[in-house]
Design a protein around this motif. Structure first.
Motif, PDB file in Angstrom:
ATOM      1  N   GLY A  24      11.361  -5.219  10.644  1.00  0.00           N
ATOM      2  CA  GLY A  24      11.710  -6.710  10.170  1.00  0.00           C
ATOM      3  C   GLY A  24      10.101  -7.684  11.073  1.00  0.00           C
ATOM      4  O   GLY A  24      10.887  -9.135  11.640  1.00  0.00           O
ATOM      5  N   GLU A  25       9.649  -7.294  11.181  1.00  0.00           N
ATOM      6  CA  GLU A  25       8.095  -7.622  11.079  1.00  0.00           C
ATOM      7  C   GLU A  25       7.807  -8.580  10.398  1.00  0.00           C
ATOM      8  O   GLU A  25       8.135  -8.108   9.487  1.00  0.00           O
ATOM      9  CB  GLU A  25       7.515  -6.693  11.955  1.00  0.00           C
ATOM     10  CG  GLU A  25       7.713  -6.353  13.220  1.00  0.00           C
ATOM     11  CD  GLU A  25       6.682  -5.281  14.247  1.00  0.00           C
ATOM     12  OE1 GLU A  25       5.513  -5.338  14.262  1.00  0.00           O
ATOM     13  OE2 GLU A  25       7.671  -4.408  14.748  1.00  0.00           O
ATOM     14  N   LYS A  26       7.347  -9.778  10.960  1.00  0.00           N
ATOM     15  CA  LYS A  26       6.570 -10.584   9.739  1.00  0.00           C
ATOM     16  C   LYS A  26       4.563 -10.773   9.730  1.00  0.00           C
ATOM     17  O   LYS A  26       4.276 -10.098  11.338  1.00  0.00           O
ATOM     18  CB  LYS A  26       7.213 -12.043  10.061  1.00  0.00           C
ATOM     19  CG  LYS A  26       8.653 -12.288  10.469  1.00  0.00           C
ATOM     20  CD  LYS A  26       9.557 -12.570   9.094  1.00  0.00           C
ATOM     21  CE  LYS A  26      10.877 -12.466   8.768  1.00  0.00           C
ATOM     22  NZ  LYS A  26      12.294 -11.681   7.859  1.00  0.00           N
ATOM     23  N   GLU A  27       4.646 -11.437   8.661  1.00  0.00           N
ATOM     24  CA  GLU A  27       3.154 -11.338   8.466  1.00  0.00           C
ATOM     25  C   GLU A  27       2.435  -9.784   9.383  1.00  0.00           C
ATOM     26  O   GLU A  27       1.407 -10.323  10.021  1.00  0.00           O
ATOM     27  CB  GLU A  27       2.840 -12.389   9.416  1.00  0.00           C
ATOM     28  CG  GLU A  27       4.034 -13.689   8.464  1.00  0.00           C
ATOM     29  CD  GLU A  27       3.280 -14.771   9.059  1.00  0.00           C
ATOM     30  OE1 GLU A  27       2.342 -15.036   9.669  1.00  0.00           O
ATOM     31  OE2 GLU A  27       3.814 -16.350   8.748  1.00  0.00           O
ATOM     32  N   LEU A  28       2.787  -9.173   8.817  1.00  0.00           N
ATOM     33  CA  LEU A  28       1.739  -7.703   8.804  1.00  0.00           C
ATOM     34  C   LEU A  28       0.709  -7.281   7.850  1.00  0.00           C
ATOM     35  O   LEU A  28       0.449  -8.160   6.919  1.00  0.00           O
ATOM     36  CB  LEU A  28       2.764  -6.447   9.499  1.00  0.00           C
ATOM     37  CG  LEU A  28       4.082  -6.332   9.647  1.00  0.00           C
ATOM     38  CD1 LEU A  28       5.395  -5.716   9.316  1.00  0.00           C
ATOM     39  CD2 LEU A  28       3.628  -6.594  10.698  1.00  0.00           C
ATOM     40  N   ARG A  29      -0.271  -6.189   8.310  1.00  0.00           N
ATOM     41  CA  ARG A  29      -1.353  -6.642   7.867  1.00  0.00           C
ATOM     42  C   ARG A  29      -0.588  -4.842   7.105  1.00  0.00           C
ATOM     43  O   ARG A  29      -1.250  -4.101   8.769  1.00  0.00           O
ATOM     44  CB  ARG A  29      -2.955  -6.401   8.177  1.00  0.00           C
ATOM     45  CG  ARG A  29      -2.990  -7.750   8.952  1.00  0.00           C
ATOM     46  CD  ARG A  29      -4.890  -7.654   9.061  1.00  0.00           C
ATOM     47  NE  ARG A  29      -5.426  -7.428   8.002  1.00  0.00           N
ATOM     48  CZ  ARG A  29      -6.297  -6.718   7.625  1.00  0.00           C
ATOM     49  NH1 ARG A  29      -7.116  -5.592   8.963  1.00  0.00           N
ATOM     50  NH2 ARG A  29      -7.528  -6.868   6.259  1.00  0.00           N
ATOM     51  N   VAL A  30      -1.002  -4.993   6.140  1.00  0.00           N
ATOM     52  CA  VAL A  30       0.181  -3.148   5.568  1.00  0.00           C
ATOM     53  C   VAL A  30      -1.799  -3.145   4.560  1.00  0.00           C
ATOM     54  O   VAL A  30      -2.396  -3.575   3.871  1.00  0.00           O
ATOM     55  CB  VAL A  30       0.773  -3.411   4.517  1.00  0.00           C
ATOM     56  CG1 VAL A  30       0.941  -2.519   3.962  1.00  0.00           C
ATOM     57  CG2 VAL A  30       2.062  -4.390   5.253  1.00  0.00           C
ATOM     58  N   PHE A  31      -1.591  -1.357   5.033  1.00  0.00           N
ATOM     59  CA  PHE A  31      -3.174  -1.174   4.103  1.00  0.00           C
ATOM     60  C   PHE A  31      -2.838   0.439   3.278  1.00  0.00           C
ATOM     61  O   PHE A  31      -1.445   1.146   3.595  1.00  0.00           O
ATOM     62  CB  PHE A  31      -3.748  -0.543   5.068  1.00  0.00           C
ATOM     63  CG  PHE A  31      -5.089   0.325   4.249  1.00  0.00           C
ATOM     64  CD1 PHE A  31      -5.658  -0.497   3.537  1.00  0.00           C
ATOM     65  CD2 PHE A  31      -4.925   1.918   4.654  1.00  0.00           C
ATOM     66  CE1 PHE A  31      -6.669   0.057   3.273  1.00  0.00           C
ATOM     67  CE2 PHE A  31      -6.552   2.422   3.912  1.00  0.00           C
ATOM     68  CZ  PHE A  31      -7.071   1.839   3.457  1.00  0.00           C
ATOM     69  N   PHE A  32      -2.516   0.554   2.162  1.00  0.00           N
ATOM     70  CA  PHE A  32      -2.437   1.100   1.081  1.00  0.00           C
ATOM     71  C   PHE A  32      -3.854   2.174   0.450  1.00  0.00           C
ATOM     72  O   PHE A  32      -4.987   1.272  -0.214  1.00  0.00           O
ATOM     73  CB  PHE A  32      -2.369   0.631  -0.309  1.00  0.00           C
ATOM     74  CG  PHE A  32      -0.640  -0.135  -0.428  1.00  0.00           C
ATOM     75  CD1 PHE A  32       0.016   0.588  -1.601  1.00  0.00           C
ATOM     76  CD2 PHE A  32      -0.186  -1.243   0.744  1.00  0.00           C
ATOM     77  CE1 PHE A  32       0.805  -0.460  -1.532  1.00  0.00           C
ATOM     78  CE2 PHE A  32       1.404  -1.234   0.443  1.00  0.00           C
ATOM     79  CZ  PHE A  32       1.998  -1.183  -0.165  1.00  0.00           C
ATOM     80  N   PRO A  33      -3.538   3.061   1.441  1.00  0.00           N
ATOM     81  CA  PRO A  33      -5.702   4.013   0.749  1.00  0.00           C
ATOM     82  C   PRO A  33      -4.996   4.113  -0.567  1.00  0.00           C
ATOM     83  O   PRO A  33      -4.133   4.564  -1.106  1.00  0.00           O
ATOM     84  CB  PRO A  33      -5.146   5.452   1.759  1.00  0.00           C
ATOM     85  CG  PRO A  33      -4.061   5.208   2.020  1.00  0.00           C
ATOM     86  CD  PRO A  33      -3.530   4.269   2.590  1.00  0.00           C
ATOM     87  N   LEU A  34      -6.499   5.127  -1.638  1.00  0.00           N
ATOM     88  CA  LEU A  34      -5.770   5.079  -2.520  1.00  0.00           C
ATOM     89  C   LEU A  34      -5.110   4.392  -3.356  1.00  0.00           C
ATOM     90  O   LEU A  34      -4.241   4.796  -3.945  1.00  0.00           O
ATOM     91  CB  LEU A  34      -6.632   6.738  -2.780  1.00  0.00           C
ATOM     92  CG  LEU A  34      -7.109   7.648  -2.197  1.00  0.00           C
ATOM     93  CD1 LEU A  34      -6.637   8.413  -2.478  1.00  0.00           C
ATOM     94  CD2 LEU A  34      -8.145   6.774  -2.866  1.00  0.00           C
TER      95      LEU A  34
END
Length: 235
Positions: free
Chosen positions: A59-69
């Motif tokens: 339910g958290e907003k404005e997250l930083r999400v990382f996609f390796p490869l």
């Protein structure tokens, strides 16, 4: 979060050393994109991620999400459309360009001064940035810390001898309270050379267990999906 460990109960195979010397070069991965040998790409996105998305995001907003490869994973747009900031790394420039084209997103590109020959591709909206470089060079670009990491095909693609170095980089990119969602494959490594490579539960605990509380969210027994096992690694 309590410092407990949950044992992943997927079937373990005794011969875990058979793949340890397997090596794929970056050039071989780039050739897979050129020759369209990208069976790892899921056009409709990862359905188990979709199923567990609320658990992952909490339910958290404005997250930083990382996609390796990251390849051209459609899930990147899922997160961006929800208002999160997405950063990915991929060795194939072709894969990155195909992502923006197929998702109908305009973008710009620029050189990364800290990594000679590398580029970053940014959506015009500003919330998707994809780095085209060797993942192991990425820390030189100072990309910051992340709230979430979605590892749907990176740990299982990394050469087995590089896993410790890979895990150290992933953990170095995390913020306090991060969630790391990992999808792995359970199969007899004596019958398939990989990639995707077999990563036993014990090795997952060795790589991440000192920092993460490890929980198995779901196991699926689907031959066409090569027995994917979805595991959550929350801190």
């Amino acid at each position: 979060m309590a410092n407990t460990r949950t044992v992943l109960d997927a079937e373990e195979y005794p011969d875990t050393e058979v793949q340890k010397n397997r090596v794929l070069t970056l050039e071989e991965w780039q050739e897979k994109w050129v020759n369209h040998k990208i069976a790892f790409h899921q056009e409709r996105g990862h359905q188990l991620l979709k199923k567990h998305l609320d658990t992952f995001l909490k339910g958290e907003k404005e997250l930083r999400v990382f996609f390796p490869l990251c390849g051209k994973a459609v899930e990147m747009k899922w997160f961006a459309d929800r208002g999160h900031s997405v950063v990915g790394v991929e060795i194939s420039e072709l894969g990155i360009r195909e992502f923006f084209t197929e998702q109908n997103l305009s973008y710009s590109e620029e050189q990364i001064m800290e990594i000679p020959g590398a580029k970053v591709f940014k959506s015009s909206s500003g919330n998707i940035s994809l780095y085209c470089c060797n993942l192991f060079d990425l820390p030189r670009a100072n990309i910051g810390k992340f709230d979430r990491i979605w590892d749907r095909g990176a740990l299982v693609a990394i050469n087995p001898g590089d896993r410790k170095r890979y895990a150290d980089i992933m953990l170095s990119l995390t913020r306090t309270g991060f969630q790391y969602l990992l999808s792995v494959f359970s199969y007899d490594p004596t019958k398939h050379a990989g990639p995707p490579f077999y990563v036993p539960d014990a090795e997952i605990k060795t790589l991440f267990g000192s920092v993460c509380d490890i929980h198995c969210l779901e196991k699926v027994d689907a031959f066409e999906e090569r027995h994917k096992n979805l595991s959550g690694l929350p801190r």
